[in-house]
Motif scaffolding. Structure first.
Motif, PDB file in Angstrom:
ATOM      1  N   ASP A   1      -0.391  -3.946  -0.002  1.00 22.33           N
ATOM      2  CA  ASP A   1      -0.214  -4.928   1.078  1.00 22.33           C
ATOM      3  C   ASP A   1      -1.433  -4.931   2.003  1.00 22.33           C
ATOM      4  O   ASP A   1      -1.940  -5.993   2.384  1.00 22.33           O
ATOM      5  CB  ASP A   1       1.044  -4.600   1.902  1.00 22.33           C
ATOM      6  CG  ASP A   1       2.333  -4.869   1.125  1.00 22.33           C
ATOM      7  OD1 ASP A   1       2.284  -5.581   0.093  1.00 22.33           O
ATOM      8  OD2 ASP A   1       3.402  -4.362   1.543  1.00 22.33           O
TER       9      ASP A   1
ATOM     10  N   ALA B   1      -1.950 -16.133  -0.622  1.00 22.49           N
ATOM     11  CA  ALA B   1      -0.762 -15.509  -1.220  1.00 22.49           C
ATOM     12  C   ALA B   1      -0.932 -15.323  -2.728  1.00 22.49           C
ATOM     13  O   ALA B   1      -0.414 -14.378  -3.327  1.00 22.49           O
ATOM     14  CB  ALA B   1       0.475 -16.358  -0.914  1.00 22.49           C
TER      15      ALA B   1
ATOM     16  N   ARG C   1       4.694  -9.709  -6.944  1.00 23.36           N
ATOM     17  CA  ARG C   1       4.213  -9.634  -5.564  1.00 23.36           C
ATOM     18  C   ARG C   1       3.879 -11.022  -5.026  1.00 23.36           C
ATOM     19  O   ARG C   1       4.162 -11.341  -3.870  1.00 23.36           O
ATOM     20  CB  ARG C   1       2.997  -8.706  -5.487  1.00 23.36           C
ATOM     21  CG  ARG C   1       3.375  -7.210  -5.601  1.00 23.36           C
ATOM     22  CD  ARG C   1       2.134  -6.304  -5.547  1.00 23.36           C
ATOM     23  NE  ARG C   1       1.318  -6.567  -4.373  1.00 23.36           N
ATOM     24  CZ  ARG C   1       1.504  -5.983  -3.185  1.00 23.36           C
ATOM     25  NH1 ARG C   1       2.456  -5.087  -3.032  1.00 23.36           N
ATOM     26  NH2 ARG C   1       0.733  -6.300  -2.165  1.00 23.36           N
TER      27      ARG C   1
ATOM     28  N   ARG D   1       5.802 -13.486  -1.969  1.00 22.54           N
ATOM     29  CA  ARG D   1       5.026 -13.872  -0.796  1.00 22.54           C
ATOM     30  C   ARG D   1       4.900 -15.372  -0.637  1.00 22.54           C
ATOM     31  O   ARG D   1       4.714 -15.894   0.467  1.00 22.54           O
ATOM     32  CB  ARG D   1       3.629 -13.259  -0.968  1.00 22.54           C
ATOM     33  CG  ARG D   1       2.850 -13.105   0.270  1.00 22.54           C
ATOM     34  CD  ARG D   1       1.775 -12.040   0.108  1.00 22.54           C
ATOM     35  NE  ARG D   1       1.370 -11.863  -1.286  1.00 22.54           N
ATOM     36  CZ  ARG D   1       0.582 -10.876  -1.706  1.00 22.54           C
ATOM     37  NH1 ARG D   1       0.128  -9.978  -0.857  1.00 22.54           N
ATOM     38  NH2 ARG D   1       0.252 -10.774  -2.958  1.00 22.54           N
TER      39      ARG D   1
END
Lengths: 315, 315, 315, 315
Positions: free
Chosen positions: B243, D247, D301, D305
Motif C-alpha cells: 500500500d 489505482a 488489489r 481499489r
C-alpha cells in the motif's frame, strides 16, 4: 606549432600506447614508436584513440603518454589527440591540456547516447563552446563503435556551424557514397572545405582516395605502405598505388578483425622494433600459437610480394 | 570497518554526486546528502555509480567525492563504491583506494564487450584476482545498460568460484523469475548464499521482496519509502508494504525514465534540501517548465496520499 | 535424395534470388543461376538466406523460389534452405516443406531476442523437436546480424544434444580461435564431428581452411575461386590456394560491405550472365555511377591477375 | 467505411491474436475479444502489431486473422492494421488487402536498418508511394524495439511531406518533451495537425494527455480504464482521471515488462473471458506458478481499489 586545417592531407597514423609485459606504461617505447612513424614518412599521428587504449589509462598516465608523444614529435609532425569522453568537462579539460602541450588538434567521436542528429549537432555545439573556438577539431564518424549514425548532411551542417571543425575521420561502412557526398558538398559556396582522412584499418583506402579523400588516419602496422599509396595516388599513379596496396591487403584485412586487431598490430610493431612489448592491457585478447603462426605467414607472404609492387619493406 | 557480506539486507541508496550550478563539485552538499540518507533510515549507500555521474568526473574529483562520502558516513553505515571501468588496472586501483578509505565493498558491472558468459566468468576471475580476495564484490546485473546478458546459472557459478562475490545488484528486466532462480539456487549445499538488492528505480520492489530479495539498491529520491517498505515486508506486513509503495508508485514510475530520471531525482533532492543545486553535468538533460510542473503535481499527489498509507513525508 | 551430414565439405554457395527490373520474381533466372553455380564446380547451395532476400518475399513467392531452385538442382547437388523465422511454427512449416521438396537440410540462425546461451539451447531444442529428428540442421553463427553471441562450448553442447545438428555455418568475427575450438572439440569421444563451412563473404577463407574448416558457404560472385581454393587446399597446396585467393581478395573485400554488398553481387552475377537483372527489392541500395565504375575497375584488375595465379576466369 | 484522420481521438486498443492451447489459430476468440473491446468502450483497435504476434503467423493465417477482426468490428469501430515488414512489396500488398477489407488505416514502424533520419524520410516516401496516397498511415515511433531514433522535427517533416500520414503512435521513452514538440509543431500554419495516440503500455498516459495527446493505443488488459481516463481527461477532470489511472498503475507497470507482458495480458484476457486460451506462440514466455500468483494479487488489489476511484470492474 602547426595545426590541422581544412587542407590537411597525408597519413596520420593512429598510435598504439606501449606497455611493458607487466602492464606498466613503457614511455621509452613511445620514443622509438614515434621515430618509426617518422621513418615511415607519416605526416602526423593521432594519440589516445581507441587503438591507443586511452580508456584503460589512469588520468596521470594519460597525461604522461600525451606529453611524451608530443615531446618526441619533431617540428612539423602534427599530433592529434583523441579527447572523446562521457562528460564534456573531462573532454574540454583534456583538449585544453593537449593544445597547451603542443597538439595540432583534437578528435571527438559522438557519445553513444546521442539518439538523433539534432542531438549530435547540439553535442558538438557544446563541445566546441567548451573547448574554445581556437581548437581545431576532427569529427570521428565511426558508427560501428559508437552506434551513432550521422548523415552526410549533418556532417556538412557541422562544418558550416563550426569553423573549427576542419577534418572528418571517415570510418562509416559502407561509406564510399557518403564520402563522395561529403567531398562534393564541402568546399562549395555554402560550405567550407573539410579535410577527409580515412580509418577503418585502411580497408578501402584506394577507393576512398579515388573518391576524394585527402589521406589515411589508421593504425596499420606498416604505415610506409599507406604513405607510399597516398603519395602515388597524389602523383596520378592510381594503378601503382593500388598494386602496392593489394600486395599488403591480406595483412590489412587480417588486422581489421575487431578486438584481435590491436593485439596483432602491437605484435607486428614489436617485431619491427618499434615497441618493446606487444602487451595489451586487460581486458584484452592474447594471441595464441595459431594466431602467431598466421601472422608470420601473412607477413612473409606480403614481404615476398611487396618489392615487385614497388613498395618498401621493414628495414 | 564493517563490510558487505552474503547476508547484507536493507536499503543501500544510490547516491547522486552534487554539483554547483556552474558544474563544479559541491563537496558540502555531499555532507547534507549523506545526512538525509541517514535520516531516512538507509542502511548504507552506493557511490560513483551511473547515477553518480562517475564517468563525468576527473580522476582527482572522483577521489575527492569518494573521500568526502566515506568521511561523512557514520560507523556502521556501509558504503559500496562503483568501480566499473573499461580497463582492469583502473578498476583495481580504484577498488583498492576505496577499501583503504573505508568502503564496505565494491560494485562491478560487466563491460559491454563481453560477448559470451564464458567471457563474463573470465572477466570476473581477472577482476577478483587483481582486487585481491579480501575485497567484497557486488555483481551488478544491468543488461539494459551494459548489453551483457547473464543467466541465473552464470551468476550462481560466479558465486561458487569467488567467495568474495557476496552480493547481486539485480536490475535485469523482466527479471522476477531470474531473481527466483538465483534465490533458490544460492544458499544451498553447492552454492553459497548471495545477498540480493534490487535496482531499476525500485519499480518492482514489492514483487522482488516477495520472491526473496534482501532489499533495495536504487536512487529513488524519497528513500524513506524504500526503508519503510523493506521493514514492513520483513515484519510480515506485505499488504501494508505494498500500500505504501503504491502510494509512491506514480513518482517511482516517473523517475524511471532513462536519462531524464537523474535530472528529476536531483531536482527532488534539491527541493528536499539534501543538495544545493539540481545541476547535471553535460551532456545531460535539462528540465523544461512542463517537466517541473509535472514533478510538482506528482509529488503533491503522493504527499496527499502517503499519510493514509502509513508512510513518512519529507520534513 | 542426399542430405548434409557431419562430413559435408566443399563449397555451398549462398544463392541470390533473381528479380526482374520491376521487382517481380524472375524464376527463369533461377535456372541460369543454378547452372552457373554448377559450372563453377560448387557442391551445393543455400537458398532463402539473408542474401536471398527471403524476408522480402511473400509466402507464395518463397515457396515458388524454393521449388524452382530444387527442381533445377541436379542429383547430388545439395540444397540447404534457410528457415530462420520469428515464430517456430513458421520455421517448422517451411522446414518440412523444404525437406519434402528435396532439400538436403535446413539452416537456422538464433532469433535476436535470445538473451543467454541457456535460451539458445532451449530454442534449438524446441526447433529440433518441431522439425522432427530426421531434418539435418546447419547452425548459423552470425552475431553481427543476430546480435546473439554463442560460445564454442555452447555450439559443442548443441552438437551433443541434437544428433541432427550436423553443420556449423561459421561467421563470427573475430572467429578464427573459435573455429579452432569447435574443430578441436568436435569429433572427439564426447562430441560428434561437426561439418564447418565458412561465411562472411569468404574474407578469411584460407585461414579458416588452415584451422580445419571443411569449406565455404557464402555468396561471392565468382564461386569458381572458392571451389579452386578449397580444392587446392584439400590437395595440400596451401600456398597456391592462398595465391589464388589473394588475387581475388580486393573484390572479396569490396563485396563484404554490409548492405551494399548484395547489390554489388547481383550486378556482378548479371554481368556474368547468371541472372537477367541486378534488381534488389526495396528497401535496398541502388548502385551509383561511381559504384559501377569502382566495380568495373576491381573486376578488371582481378581478371588481369587471376590467370597468373592459376585461376579460372568468367567465360 | 470510416478512416483514421488528423483528429482521431480516444482509445484504440492493441489487439492480441488468440490461439488454442495447441497453438492453432482460435478464430472464434477473435469475436469474443472484439466484443469485449466494444463493451469496454474502445473507439477502435489495432491488429497485427507486435503484441498481435504478427511475425509468428503464416501468410494465410495473417489474412484470416485480419478478415475475422474486420468482419466482427461494427460500423464506426475503426481498425488499424499493422503492416510493418522487412520488404516494401509485402508491406504494400498487406496494406492494400487491409484497406480493401475495410481497415481504417495502416500502421508502419521504421525497419531497423534505417540508419539516418534522411533514410527514414526516404523509406516513408517509398512506402507511401507504394501504398497509394489514399491509405491513411499511422507512424509508429518505437525506438526501444526498432532501434531507429527519430527526432520531433523529422516526424513533423513526414507530416508535411505526406498528407496521408495522419497519426503518430508515440512510444519513445523518455518522450514527454518530444510529444510536446510534436503537439506544438503540428496543427500550425506550416504543418498539418497530427493525431497522437500513446503506447508503451499506457505507463505515462495521464502526463501524455496533459501534454496534448489525443488518446491511447496500447494493449492494457483492462481497456475500460483507458477509456474512462481519456474521457475524464477530455471532460476536464484531470484529477479524477489520474486517481483512476493510479489505482490501476501497479498492474500497468507489471504488464510493461518486455516479453513477459504479452503472456500476462493474454492470461488476464483469458480470465476475463475475452479469449479461451492464454497461449503465446513459440518462442515465447510461459508463466510460472509464481507469475500467476503475482498476477492474482495485483488484480485483486486493483479491484479492491478501483471502485473508490470511480472506475469500472470486470463484469
Amino acid at each position: 606549432m602547426t595545426q590541422i586545417d581544412r587542407h590537411t592531407a597525408g597519413v596520420y597514423v593512429i598510435a598504439a600506447t606501449p606497455f611493458a609485459d607487466d602492464g606498466a606504461l613503457d614511455l621509452e617505447s613511445i620514443d622509438s614508436l614515434v621515430d618509426s612513424y617518422i621513418a615511415a614518412g607519416c605526416d602526423g599521428m593521432t594519440i589516445l584513440g581507441v587503438m591507443g587504449e586511452a580508456m584503460k589509462l589512469a588520468a596521470d598516465e594519460s597525461r604522461a603518454v600525451m606529453r611524451r608523444f608530443l615531446a618526441r614529435a619533431p617540428k612539423g609532425f602534427e599530433t592529434i589527440v583523441g579527447v572523446s569522453a562521457p562528460g564534456l568537462d573531462n573532454l574540454a579539460r583534456l583538449g585544453q591540456e593537449a593544445m597547451e602541450a603542443g597538439a595540432a588538434g583534437v578528435m571527438i567521436a559522438p557519445i553513444p547516447s546521442l539518439a538523433t542528429e539534432e542531438q549530435v549537432l547540439n553535442y558538438y555545439a557544446q563541445a566546441c563552446a567548451m573547448l574554445g573556438e581556437d581548437v581545431p577539431v576532427c569529427f570521428q564518424d565511426y558508427p560501428q563503435l559508437t552506434g551513432v549514425k550521422v548523415s552526410a548532411d549533418t556532417i556538412l551542417e557541422l562544418t558550416r556551424r563550426h569553423p573549427q571543425i576542419v577534418m572528418l575521420k571517415h570510418e562509416d561502412c559502407p561509406g564510399l557514397n557518403k564520402l563522395t557526398r561529403v567531398r562534393e558538398g564541402s568546399g562549395t559556396e555554402s560550405t567550407p572545405r573539410l579535410s577527409i582522412l580515412c580509418g577503418n584499418g585502411g580497408l578501402h583506402l584506394c577507393q576512398e582516395l579515388a573518391r576524394g579523400a585527402d589521406g589515411a588516419m589508421t593504425g596499420f602496422a606498416f604505415p610506409e605502405m599507406m604513405v607510399d599509396v597516398v603519395r602515388l595516388h597524389a602523383e596520378g599513379k592510381a594503378d601503382a598505388a593500388e598494386d602496392l596496396f593489394d600486395a599488403w591487403l591480406p595483412l590489412v584485412r587480417h588486422e581489421v578483425q575487431p578486438g584481435l586487431g590491436l593485439a596483432l598490430r602491437k605484435e607486428t610493431l614489436r617485431r619491427r622494433g618499434a615497441i618493446k612489448s606487444a602487451k595489451v592491457r586487460a581486458p584484452g585478447p592474447k594471441l595464441t600459437a595459431a594466431d602467431l603462426a598466421e601472422l608470420d605467414r601473412l607477413i612473409s607472404r606480403a614481404e615476398a610480394r611487396v618489392p615487385a609492387a614497388g613498395g618498401r619493406l621493414a628495414a
